[in-house]
Scaffold this motif. Structure first.
Motif, PDB file in Angstrom:
ATOM      1  N   ALA A  33     114.520  57.868  21.227  1.00  0.00           N
ATOM      2  CA  ALA A  33     113.588  58.426  22.201  1.00  0.00           C
ATOM      3  C   ALA A  33     114.350  59.391  23.105  1.00  0.00           C
ATOM      4  N   ARG A  34     113.651  60.399  23.608  1.00  0.00           N
ATOM      5  CA  ARG A  34     114.270  61.386  24.500  1.00  0.00           C
ATOM      6  C   ARG A  34     114.910  60.722  25.709  1.00  0.00           C
ATOM      7  N   SER A  35     116.018  61.293  26.146  1.00  0.00           N
ATOM      8  CA  SER A  35     116.755  60.725  27.272  1.00  0.00           C
ATOM      9  C   SER A  35     117.015  61.784  28.323  1.00  0.00           C
ATOM     10  N   ARG A  36     116.893  61.388  29.593  1.00  0.00           N
ATOM     11  CA  ARG A  36     117.256  62.279  30.695  1.00  0.00           C
ATOM     12  C   ARG A  36     118.705  62.070  31.098  1.00  0.00           C
ATOM     13  N   GLU A  37     119.301  60.962  30.655  1.00  0.00           N
ATOM     14  CA  GLU A  37     120.655  60.592  31.060  1.00  0.00           C
ATOM     15  C   GLU A  37     121.722  61.023  30.066  1.00  0.00           C
ATOM     16  N   GLY A  38     121.345  61.600  28.960  1.00  0.00           N
ATOM     17  CA  GLY A  38     122.298  61.939  27.927  1.00  0.00           C
ATOM     18  C   GLY A  38     122.352  60.850  26.868  1.00  0.00           C
ATOM     19  N   LEU A  39     123.388  60.848  26.090  1.00  0.00           N
ATOM     20  CA  LEU A  39     123.518  59.909  24.974  1.00  0.00           C
ATOM     21  C   LEU A  39     123.664  58.479  25.473  1.00  0.00           C
ATOM     22  N   LYS A  40     122.785  57.604  24.999  1.00  0.00           N
ATOM     23  CA  LYS A  40     122.848  56.170  25.278  1.00  0.00           C
ATOM     24  C   LYS A  40     122.487  55.451  23.980  1.00  0.00           C
ATOM     25  N   ILE A  41     123.296  54.449  23.621  1.00  0.00           N
ATOM     26  CA  ILE A  41     123.069  53.707  22.385  1.00  0.00           C
ATOM     27  C   ILE A  41     123.089  52.223  22.702  1.00  0.00           C
ATOM     28  N   GLY A  42     122.042  51.526  22.253  1.00  0.00           N
ATOM     29  CA  GLY A  42     121.961  50.081  22.438  1.00  0.00           C
ATOM     30  C   GLY A  42     121.927  49.390  21.091  1.00  0.00           C
ATOM     31  N   LEU A  43     122.423  48.172  21.054  1.00  0.00           N
ATOM     32  CA  LEU A  43     122.438  47.386  19.822  1.00  0.00           C
ATOM     33  C   LEU A  43     121.557  46.173  20.010  1.00  0.00           C
ATOM     34  N   SER A  44     120.785  45.837  18.984  1.00  0.00           N
ATOM     35  CA  SER A  44     119.931  44.665  19.020  1.00  0.00           C
ATOM     36  C   SER A  44     120.215  43.831  17.780  1.00  0.00           C
ATOM     37  N   VAL A  45     120.791  42.656  18.003  1.00  0.00           N
ATOM     38  CA  VAL A  45     121.120  41.742  16.905  1.00  0.00           C
ATOM     39  C   VAL A  45     120.521  40.392  17.289  1.00  0.00           C
ATOM     40  N   SER A  46     119.431  40.009  16.632  1.00  0.00           N
ATOM     41  CA  SER A  46     118.713  38.800  17.024  1.00  0.00           C
ATOM     42  C   SER A  46     119.360  37.545  16.448  1.00  0.00           C
ATOM     43  N   LYS A  47     118.853  36.405  16.886  1.00  0.00           N
ATOM     44  CA  LYS A  47     119.375  35.124  16.410  1.00  0.00           C
ATOM     45  C   LYS A  47     119.064  34.898  14.940  1.00  0.00           C
ATOM     46  N   LYS A  48     118.145  35.666  14.375  1.00  0.00           N
ATOM     47  CA  LYS A  48     117.856  35.561  12.946  1.00  0.00           C
ATOM     48  C   LYS A  48     119.069  35.979  12.114  1.00  0.00           C
ATOM     49  N   VAL A  49     119.924  36.802  12.684  1.00  0.00           N
ATOM     50  CA  VAL A  49     121.108  37.296  11.980  1.00  0.00           C
ATOM     51  C   VAL A  49     122.135  36.183  11.789  1.00  0.00           C
ATOM     52  N   GLY A  50     122.253  35.279  12.760  1.00  0.00           N
ATOM     53  CA  GLY A  50     123.210  34.187  12.624  1.00  0.00           C
ATOM     54  C   GLY A  50     123.622  33.642  13.979  1.00  0.00           C
ATOM     55  N   ASN A  51     124.680  32.842  13.961  1.00  0.00           N
ATOM     56  CA  ASN A  51     125.161  32.263  15.213  1.00  0.00           C
ATOM     57  C   ASN A  51     125.883  33.331  16.048  1.00  0.00           C
ATOM     58  N   ALA A  52     126.382  32.945  17.218  1.00  0.00           N
ATOM     59  CA  ALA A  52     126.979  33.905  18.147  1.00  0.00           C
ATOM     60  C   ALA A  52     128.173  34.639  17.546  1.00  0.00           C
ATOM     61  N   VAL A  53     128.991  33.921  16.794  1.00  0.00           N
ATOM     62  CA  VAL A  53     130.163  34.537  16.181  1.00  0.00           C
ATOM     63  C   VAL A  53     129.734  35.626  15.200  1.00  0.00           C
ATOM     64  N   THR A  54     128.731  35.332  14.394  1.00  0.00           N
ATOM     65  CA  THR A  54     128.230  36.289  13.406  1.00  0.00           C
ATOM     66  C   THR A  54     127.598  37.496  14.089  1.00  0.00           C
ATOM     67  N   ARG A  55     126.784  37.248  15.103  1.00  0.00           N
ATOM     68  CA  ARG A  55     126.129  38.353  15.815  1.00  0.00           C
ATOM     69  C   ARG A  55     127.154  39.264  16.476  1.00  0.00           C
ATOM     70  N   ASN A  56     128.181  38.683  17.097  1.00  0.00           N
ATOM     71  CA  ASN A  56     129.208  39.501  17.739  1.00  0.00           C
ATOM     72  C   ASN A  56     129.989  40.315  16.726  1.00  0.00           C
ATOM     73  N   ARG A  57     130.258  39.758  15.556  1.00  0.00           N
ATOM     74  CA  ARG A  57     130.940  40.513  14.497  1.00  0.00           C
ATOM     75  C   ARG A  57     130.086  41.700  14.046  1.00  0.00           C
ATOM     76  N   VAL A  58     128.798  41.458  13.874  1.00  0.00           N
ATOM     77  CA  VAL A  58     127.893  42.536  13.472  1.00  0.00           C
ATOM     78  C   VAL A  58     127.879  43.632  14.536  1.00  0.00           C
ATOM     79  N   LYS A  59     127.847  43.240  15.811  1.00  0.00           N
ATOM     80  CA  LYS A  59     127.865  44.237  16.883  1.00  0.00           C
ATOM     81  C   LYS A  59     129.164  45.040  16.883  1.00  0.00           C
ATOM     82  N   ARG A  60     130.287  44.367  16.645  1.00  0.00           N
ATOM     83  CA  ARG A  60     131.574  45.093  16.569  1.00  0.00           C
ATOM     84  C   ARG A  60     131.568  46.088  15.416  1.00  0.00           C
TER      85      ARG A  60
END
Length: 111
Positions: A33-60
């Motif tokens: 979506a258009r941004s007034r602040e410049g480049l911004k990137i967010g990550l969404s990794v839900s609990k369906k992906v796995g436990n906290a260790v798995t989700r953090n690895r995916v985010k990395r």
């Protein structure tokens, strides 16, 4: 991906989810979506992906894949990358290809 480019606020995530354009890849979804602040990137990794260790690895992995193409990403947009459960266990090279393919499909890469 540098910290200054991270999308953090709940309202910004909600805006991108509500107003953003969608581009699909096999194991992830890219919302933009258009941004007034410049480049911004967010990550969404839900609990369906796995436990906290798995989700953090995916985010990395996603952060590293995005940082490889960060200089080519259109900086006038906010992005949210949503990971699907099928991304678990994929190597960095595959994740990087999928991230690049999603940005290319959304036509948000500078050539």
């Amino acid at each position: 991906m540098q910290k200054q480019y991270r999308l953090k606020k709940r309202a910004a995530f909600a805006y991108v989810y509500r107003k953003g354009d969608r581009a699909f890849a096999k194991d992830l979804l890219l919302l933009s979506a258009r941004s007034r602040e410049g480049l911004k990137i967010g990550l969404s990794v839900s609990k369906k992906v796995g436990n906290a260790v798995t989700r953090n690895r995916v985010k990395r992995l996603l952060r590293e894949a995005i940082s490889q193409i960060a200089d080519r990403i259109d900086s006038s947009y906010m992005y949210v990358v949503v990971a699907y459960p099928s991304i678990v266990g994929l190597p960095l090279a595959t994740v990087a290809e999928e991230v690049e393919a999603a940005y290319a499909r959304a036509k948000k890469l500078k050539c």
